[in-house]
Design a protein around this motif. Structure first.
Motif, PDB file in Angstrom:
ATOM      1  N   ARG A 245       0.825  -1.216   0.000  1.00 40.41           N
ATOM      2  CA  ARG A 245       0.000   0.000   0.000  1.00 40.41           C
ATOM      3  C   ARG A 245       0.853   1.256   0.000  1.00 40.41           C
ATOM      4  NH1 ARG A 245      -2.454  -3.113   4.170  1.00 40.41           N
ATOM      5  NH2 ARG A 245      -1.445  -1.783   5.720  1.00 40.41           N
ATOM      6  N   GLY A 246       2.179   1.079  -0.114  1.00 39.81           N
ATOM      7  CA  GLY A 246       3.069   2.230  -0.078  1.00 39.81           C
ATOM      8  C   GLY A 246       3.208   2.834   1.294  1.00 39.81           C
ATOM      9  N   GLN A 247       3.065   2.003   2.351  1.00 37.62           N
ATOM     10  CA  GLN A 247       3.113   2.486   3.724  1.00 37.62           C
ATOM     11  C   GLN A 247       4.148   1.695   4.527  1.00 37.62           C
ATOM     12  OE1 GLN A 247      -0.911   1.706   4.949  1.00 37.62           O
ATOM     13  NE2 GLN A 247      -1.660   3.687   4.242  1.00 37.62           N
ATOM     14  N   GLY A 248       4.417   2.188   5.726  1.00 35.59           N
ATOM     15  CA  GLY A 248       5.194   1.432   6.687  1.00 35.59           C
ATOM     16  C   GLY A 248       4.258   0.775   7.692  1.00 35.59           C
ATOM     17  N   SER A 249       4.823   0.053   8.651  1.00 28.47           N
ATOM     18  CA  SER A 249       3.994  -0.629   9.649  1.00 28.47           C
ATOM     19  C   SER A 249       4.658  -0.557  11.014  1.00 28.47           C
ATOM     20  CB  SER A 249       3.767  -2.086   9.249  1.00 28.47           C
ATOM     21  OG  SER A 249       3.072  -2.781  10.254  1.00 28.47           O
ATOM     22  N   ILE A 250       4.031   0.185  11.923  1.00 29.19           N
ATOM     23  CA  ILE A 250       4.540   0.266  13.295  1.00 29.19           C
ATOM     24  C   ILE A 250       4.482  -1.092  13.966  1.00 29.19           C
ATOM     25  CG2 ILE A 250       4.127   1.273  15.569  1.00 29.19           C
ATOM     26  CD1 ILE A 250       3.072   3.766  14.186  1.00 29.19           C
ATOM     27  N   GLY A 253       7.244  -3.334  13.118  1.00 28.97           N
ATOM     28  CA  GLY A 253       8.427  -2.981  13.895  1.00 28.97           C
ATOM     29  C   GLY A 253       8.367  -3.520  15.310  1.00 28.97           C
ATOM     30  N   LEU A 254       7.166  -3.490  15.906  1.00 27.51           N
ATOM     31  CA  LEU A 254       7.000  -4.073  17.238  1.00 27.51           C
ATOM     32  C   LEU A 254       7.297  -5.571  17.216  1.00 27.51           C
ATOM     33  CD1 LEU A 254       3.712  -2.331  18.455  1.00 27.51           C
ATOM     34  CD2 LEU A 254       6.048  -1.873  19.239  1.00 27.51           C
ATOM     35  N   ALA A 255       6.791  -6.266  16.192  1.00 30.78           N
ATOM     36  CA  ALA A 255       7.029  -7.704  16.082  1.00 30.78           C
ATOM     37  C   ALA A 255       8.513  -8.002  15.936  1.00 30.78           C
ATOM     38  CB  ALA A 255       6.253  -8.282  14.894  1.00 30.78           C
ATOM     39  N   ALA A 256       9.196  -7.220  15.109  1.00 30.98           N
ATOM     40  CA  ALA A 256      10.636  -7.424  14.927  1.00 30.98           C
ATOM     41  C   ALA A 256      11.391  -7.155  16.225  1.00 30.98           C
ATOM     42  CB  ALA A 256      11.159  -6.521  13.809  1.00 30.98           C
ATOM     43  N   GLY A 257      10.988  -6.108  16.944  1.00 33.29           N
ATOM     44  CA  GLY A 257      11.641  -5.808  18.212  1.00 33.29           C
ATOM     45  C   GLY A 257      11.433  -6.900  19.248  1.00 33.29           C
TER      46      GLY A 257
END
Length: 290
Positions: A245-250, A253-257
């Motif tokens: 969708r041309g967006q990022g995902s907070i 990032g939480l899952a990766a952290g």
């Protein structure tokens, strides 16, 4: 669960069914870990502490979203209804989804009732969780097993949340690992759908994953491999879904952290995952601009 849904809605409004359910689960795990860390600083890591912290969080989120509460409730109902409808699309889909639901239900009951006897868990994971709950804080222990102090703590904080209300024994600590397994299987379905596979094929891929010899037994243990693998898979899926969708995902990032805080071996995967994420985001920005 309610606080996690409100948190997910506050962070993210768009997305498909799998993305929504995975985002809800990751948000819930993030809130559990965050409350455990804050309680540890205050010396209040206990059942009462968790109840108080999460009650306060729920009140705050409800107050912040008071004008959207009705929309949040209807969104949840719509997602449940749509999930049921999609699961009944055709006979093969119904059979595959039913088999997956049966596996998750059975393994979840076993994880809830099983008394962990895994050697690693008994020697350093559960013993330090018990110590934390007794002292009310996450601190270093005087021990002859260094793993009790240096091993990553995210899964153990989830176990502490699960065990905080138990007077004896280690039930239901295995639900932490089971939740990671749920993330792994749902993430597998999501990635399959992104690749263009039909629903029965993606659920079949999840069933094959669940049936692997080094996966199936871990759904009811106190290892942390599924917990970590599930978070990495979900981070990958959510980033790709947002990138489409041309967006990022907070929440990605939480899952990766959380994955980084769950197992040190994630560091071996991190450079490749970051490179791929950068390349995919750059590619999607070009396509959106065009």
């Amino acid at each position: 669960a309610v606080a996690a849904w409100l948190g997910w809605r506050a962070l993210h409004f768009r997305g498909g069914l799998i993305e929504t359910w995975l985002g809800w689960l990751v948000t819930g795990l993030s809130l559990v870990v965050a409350s455990a860390v804050l309680l540890s600083f205050a010396g209040g890591l206990s059942a009462a502490g968790f109840f108080l912290a999460q009650s306060i969080l729920l009140v705050i989120l409800a107050a912040l979203r008071r004008r959207q509460l009705s929309a949040d409730w209807w969104s949840l109902r719509e997602h449940v209804s749509e999930t049921i409808r999609v699961s009944r699309t055709d006979r093969l889909t119904r059979l595959s989804v039913g088999a997956l639901a049966l596996f998750l239900f059975t393994s979840g009951v076993l994880a809830l009732l099983a008394e962990p006897v895994v050697y690693d868990a008994l020697t350093y994971r559960l013993s330090r969780v018990g110590h934390w709950l007794q002292t009310g804080t996450v601190d270093h222990m005087t021990t002859n097993d260094p793993r009790q102090n240096y091993m990553p703590t995210v899964p153990d904080l989830v176990m502490a949340w699960l065990l905080a209300g138990s007077a004896e024994g280690w039930r239901p600590a295995a639900l932490a690992q089971w939740s990671g397994g749920v993330l792994l299987l749902l993430g597998t379905i999501g990635l399959g759908r992104q690749m263009g596979l039909a629903r029965p094929a993606t659920v079949g891929a999840a069933l094959l994953c669940a049936g692997l010899a080094n996966v199936a037994p871990q759904f009811t243990t106190v290892h942390t491999d599924l917990f970590t693998a599930g978070l990495v898979t979900v981070a990958f899926f959510l980033w790709q879904a947002a990138g489409n969708r041309g967006q990022g995902s907070i929440v990605a990032g939480l899952a990766a952290g959380l994955a980084l805080g769950a197992k040190g071996t994630v560091f071996y995967l991190l450079p490749t995952l970051l490179l791929w994420t950068w390349w995919y985001g750059w590619k999607q920005r070009l396509s959106v601009a065009a």
